[in-house]
Design an enzyme around this catalytic site. Structure first.
Site, PDB file in Angstrom:
ATOM      1  N   TYR A 191       0.621  -1.277  -0.018  1.00 51.53           N
ATOM      2  CA  TYR A 191      -0.119  -0.100  -0.201  1.00 51.53           C
ATOM      3  C   TYR A 191       0.777   1.225  -0.030  1.00 51.53           C
ATOM      4  O   TYR A 191       1.934   1.237   0.506  1.00 51.53           O
ATOM      5  CB  TYR A 191      -0.766  -0.008   1.127  1.00 51.53           C
ATOM      6  N   CYS A 192       0.343   2.360  -0.479  1.00 52.63           N
ATOM      7  CA  CYS A 192       0.918   3.614  -0.596  1.00 52.63           C
ATOM      8  C   CYS A 192      -0.080   4.719  -0.208  1.00 52.63           C
ATOM      9  O   CYS A 192      -1.309   4.405  -0.228  1.00 52.63           O
ATOM     10  CB  CYS A 192       1.930   3.827  -1.539  1.00 52.63           C
ATOM     11  N   THR A 193       0.167   5.875  -0.495  1.00 51.86           N
ATOM     12  CA  THR A 193      -0.886   7.080  -0.477  1.00 51.86           C
ATOM     13  C   THR A 193      -2.013   6.826  -1.318  1.00 51.86           C
ATOM     14  O   THR A 193      -3.106   6.994  -0.830  1.00 51.86           O
ATOM     15  CB  THR A 193      -0.150   8.559  -0.707  1.00 51.86           C
ATOM     16  N   GLY A 204      -1.788   4.769  -4.416  1.00 56.94           N
ATOM     17  CA  GLY A 204      -1.641   3.539  -5.264  1.00 56.94           C
ATOM     18  C   GLY A 204      -0.552   3.836  -6.262  1.00 56.94           C
ATOM     19  O   GLY A 204      -0.286   2.578  -7.069  1.00 56.94           O
ATOM     20  N   ILE A 244      -4.281   4.325   0.466  1.00 56.10           N
ATOM     21  CA  ILE A 244      -4.719   4.645   1.700  1.00 56.10           C
ATOM     22  C   ILE A 244      -5.964   5.686   1.458  1.00 56.10           C
ATOM     23  O   ILE A 244      -6.937   5.458   2.155  1.00 56.10           O
ATOM     24  CB  ILE A 244      -3.571   5.303   2.535  1.00 56.10           C
TER      25      ILE A 244
END
Length: 562
Positions: free
Chosen positions: A150-152, A154, A181
């Site tokens: 996951y990241c901020t 995508g 997220i």
């Protein structure tokens, strides 16, 4: 919001944007206009780039193909996997899943996913381009697992998941949170399995449950997660968390976790009182802000400057890059007058460039012929042997001619052709080696407040600043001074202005600089953002002027950073 929705509907009608995940978020106006300017989203910018976020620090290595990226999981699917893993008590199932955070340390400090029976791997990297190395060094933690990335929003997971899958057997099961997220928190406003806040790069700074604080002050350890003061590490300039009480204590410098791990900051360092405003300075995009009202919308620390005597001011450390076929020693000599007149304000640090050049000598009439009147009708005898090598200092360059064999040749060499004042236009090779060489210099000898480049050194300065901006990394310098420079950036690579406060000093069109034309230096100045750059044109030659009014203008520029 209705206007944005209408715009997105129009854009979606174009086949080019089919499948694009548009994200919308309501927000208030910035509580602090300074933060909005620092974050850099004050105007529309449209660019064509090879990568949205640079994955590798070495541009010679290809990034993985995103067509091989991990499988997308919606927010609900991602949540369901974590829920099922938490309810499965079998030891084999507990080791089946791992969470991998693809963000930087300053982001993961304030928020991350946490779930029972699922280990969360936080690489604690300074920038995204450090992630491939971390994956290589910790591949045993990923091998054979179901990897939930996951990241901020995508974007970073697309390339990172493809890189993991490219490792082959044992790395096939890679999944990523679609929309990042942000999409997860939209689906689960209470946070779900995400604890803390989601770091964002606009003026909101972070979003999520304001009462959920998982991080602490760097200095005292109290619960704290507010980045609005923009405190940063004095070595690498990465954002750090320092509570309001600790910020109020004068004479403290901040050393981030990564720099502490590398042995920096083991000795206590004390700040002069008037240095405190520096602790609130610049992010990777914030580096465009100079604390002086000469530049639009920027507050000046004039009162701070007037409050303390000059003997209390910390000198600015400036890294100096010499010109072509020079060295650190000769450039130090050429700038000795400038250093003397700025001794109360700056400390110059000189380094040799990484590319060593052969020593060149021109054919010339020998001394007897020059002294004899009887040889005027006879062919002159020319010096065919090189000068003595005793006491000859090595010469270096930041950029070289790709057709030159200077990297293999050392010692003296006879000039192939007469001196060509436009030779700098062919010096386009060797930048990558010089870039990484300077990064190492900064690591070993830094930190520096600014960088000064003369002639080819100025061209290298511009390339270095542009490369850091391109890689979305934190700027190593608060400002740049470019003297008698020229642009080594091709037009197709330089459409976006370099966002670094800059001073450009070069000869005017009526000047005596016979090596670098006025237009070439002006084109270099045009590469930098106009709102935070100053141009000084003088009537002298290929030098850095040290008399008024030019010196006074340079001092005025430097005072903005003290």
């Amino acid at each position: 919001m209705p206007s944005l929705e209408k715009h997105i509907a129009a854009v979606k009608s174009m086949i080019l944007f089919e499948g694009t995940d548009f994200k919308l978020a309501s927000c208030d106006h910035p509580s602090d206009d300074r933060i909005a300017r620092e974050c850099g989203f004050t105007s529309l910018s449209i660019r064509v780039v090879k990568e949205l976020v640079t994955f590798r620090s070495d541009p010679l290595l290809d990034s993985p193909k995103v067509c091989n990226a991990g499988r997308h999981l919606s927010a609900v699917e991602f949540h369901s996997v974590l829920h099922d893993a938490g309810n499965n008590l079998e030891s084999q199932a507990q080791n089946q899943f791992v969470l991998l955070d693809a963000r930087n340390l300053y982001e993961t400090r304030i928020g991350k996913f946490q779930a029972t029976n699922v280990e969360t791997l936080d690489p604690k990297i300074r920038q995204y381009s450090d992630l491939p190395s971390w994956i290589d060094e910790h591949s045993e933690k990923l091998h054979g697992k179901h990897i939930l990335m996951y990241c901020t929003g995508g974007i970073r997971c697309e390339t990172a998941s493809a890189y993991i899958r490219s490792k082959g057997a044992g790395f096939e099961n890679v999944f990523q949170l679609f929309g990042g997220i942000q999409r997860y928190l939209e689906q689960f406003p209470d946070g779900g399995y995400f604890k803390g806040k989601n770091f964002v790069f606009d003026h909101r700074i972070s979003v999520g449950n304001q009462d959920d604080v998982i991080s602490s002050c760097l200095l005292c350890g109290s619960s704290f997660d507010d980045y609005s003061s923009r405190c940063r590490c004095n070595y690498c300039r990465m954002l750090v968390l320092v509570c309001y009480d600790c910020q109020a204590i004068a004479g403290r410098k901040y050393v981030c976790e990564l720099c502490q791990r590398n042995g920096k900051g083991s000795e206590p360092m004390m700040l002069q009182e008037n240095e405190l405003h520096e602790e609130l300075s610049s992010d990777s995009l914030e580096a465009t802000e100079i604390t002086n009202a000469t530049f639009p919308g920027v507050t000046t620390p004039t009162q701070t400057h007037k409050t303390y005597a000059n003997n209390h001011l910390r000198k600015l450390r400036i890294l100096c890059l010499h010109g072509f076929r020079q060295n650190a020693s000769s450039f130090k000599g050429r700038t000795s007058s400038l250093a003397k007149k700025l001794k109360d304000m700056v400390e110059f640090v000189f380094v040799d460039a990484p590319h060593q050049l052969p020593l060149i000598y021109q054919l010339r009439p020998s001394e007897p012929d020059l002294l004899s009147e009887q040889t005027t009708d006879a062919p002159s005898s020319f010096q065919q042997s090189p000068p003595p090598t005793m006491n000859c200092k090595k010469r270096f360059a930041w950029l070289i001619d790709p057709n030159s064999n200077s990297l293999e040749e050392q010692g003296w060499r006879m000039a192939d052709v007469p001196f060509n004042p436009l030779q700098y236009q062919q010096q386009t090779y060797g930048f990558e080696a010089s870039y990484y060489y300077l990064k190492d210099v900064i690591l070993r000898m830094g930190p520096f407040d600014g960088i000064l480049g003369f002639s080819q050194g100025a061209a290298m300065t511009a390339l270095f600043c542009q490369q850091q901006q391109k890689r979305c990394s934190v700027m190593d310098f608060r400002f740049a001074i470019l003297c008698s420079g020229f642009s080594a950036i091709s037009r197709d690579r330089s459409k976006e202005s370099i966002r670094c406060p800059s001073l450009h000093c070069f000869g005017n069109s009526q000047g005596q600089d016979r090596q670098i034309a006025n237009q070439a230096s002006r084109e270099l100045a045009d590469m930098f953002e106009e709102e935070c750059s100053i141009v000084i044109e003088h009537d002298m030659g290929h030098i850095i002027p040290t008399r008024s009014p030019y010196l006074d203008q340079m001092k005025e520029f430097l005072r903005r950073f003290i």
